[in-house]
Scaffold this active site. Structure first.
Site, mmCIF file in Angstrom:
data_model
loop_
_atom_site.group_PDB
_atom_site.id
_atom_site.type_symbol
_atom_site.label_atom_id
_atom_site.label_comp_id
_atom_site.label_asym_id
_atom_site.label_seq_id
_atom_site.Cartn_x
_atom_site.Cartn_y
_atom_site.Cartn_z
ATOM 1 N N LYS A 28 0.855 -1.172 0.000
ATOM 2 C CA LYS A 28 0.000 0.000 0.000
ATOM 3 C C LYS A 28 0.895 1.228 0.000
ATOM 4 C CE LYS A 28 -4.565 -0.610 0.242
ATOM 5 N NZ LYS A 28 -5.499 0.135 -0.615
ATOM 6 N N HIS A 155 -10.996 -6.603 -3.723
ATOM 7 C CA HIS A 155 -10.555 -5.550 -2.820
ATOM 8 C C HIS A 155 -10.895 -5.938 -1.382
ATOM 9 C CE1 HIS A 155 -11.917 -1.676 -0.786
ATOM 10 N NE2 HIS A 155 -10.639 -1.439 -0.989
#
Length: 219
Positions: A28, A155
């Site tokens: 991320k 996701h």
């Protein structure tokens, strides 16, 4: 522990793999300068030469920054996820990278799906049963991805056990979901289901054989 330097990121990945058996790695990003995050991806590639790698800057990079980073990432990543905002930005980036572009941000509705097909903005869609309308709707979305040649992943939205098991069931029912699903689950410390935390086996969640989702709420 802290995960900032390339060495720290590699150490976190090693720990995740040793505990859960994960077989792909996602960073991320979008927090530091692109050059730093590219360096982290290079360190991950050196440490794990055979594992698929993904980088998700969460649309925090400008289009130019995303284009500038692409040559260094082209030989490193499985896909390049949402580095820059908007369908237009992703479509322009696609002209400057060899990588498949993935999203859970710029295609979240059927209208955006239609636009993306015409623009060539993405090649991999990260679905989410929370905002695509549930499990049956996610299966329908998978059929659309197959028709239009999109790859498919899922996701993660900081799920607890009920949500994770719903995700597991629908993922197991979609034959063209060929990219490993995201999960935030290692960072969850408590659970709301009976029996405590869901167990991963070789990086995957076994599909329960009990009725329904196969879990019960711990009241």
């Amino acid at each position: 522990g802290e995960g900032i330097s390339p060495a720290q990121i590699v150490a976190q990945a090693r720990r995740m793999i040793s505990i859960y058996g994960f077989q792909s790695i996602k960073l991320k990003g979008g927090v530091f300068e692109p050059a730093h995050e590219v360096a982290c991806m290079k360190a991950l590639r050196d440490a794990f030469p055979s594992l698929p790698l993904r980088l998700d800057p969460n649309a925090n990079w400008s289009l130019q920054s995303s284009i500038d980073a692409a040559p260094a990432l082209d030989q490193l990543l499985e896909y390049y996820e949402d580095p820059t905002p908007g369908l237009q930005g992703m479509a322009e980036l696609a002209r400057h990278t060899q990588l498949p572009l993935a999203t859970n941000m710029v295609v979240t509705t059927l209208d955006e799906f239609r636009q993306s097909v015409g623009m060539g903005a993405i090649q991999v869609l990260l679905s989410d049963h929370h905002y695509w309308g549930g499990l049956r709707s996610t299966q329908a979305l998978a059929r659309m991805c197959e028709v239009f040649g999109y790859g498919m992943s899922m996701h993660s939205n900081s799920h607890l056990g009920i949500s994770l098991m719903a995700m597991t069931h629908v993922a197991a029912s979609i034959h063209n979901l060929t990219y490993a699903c995201d999960t935030h689950y290692p960072w969850q410390e408590e659970e709301v289901i009976q029996g405590g935390r869901v167990k991963f086996v070789d990086g995957a969640v076994p599909v329960p054989t009990r009725p329904g989702l196969g879990v019960e709420l711990d009241r």
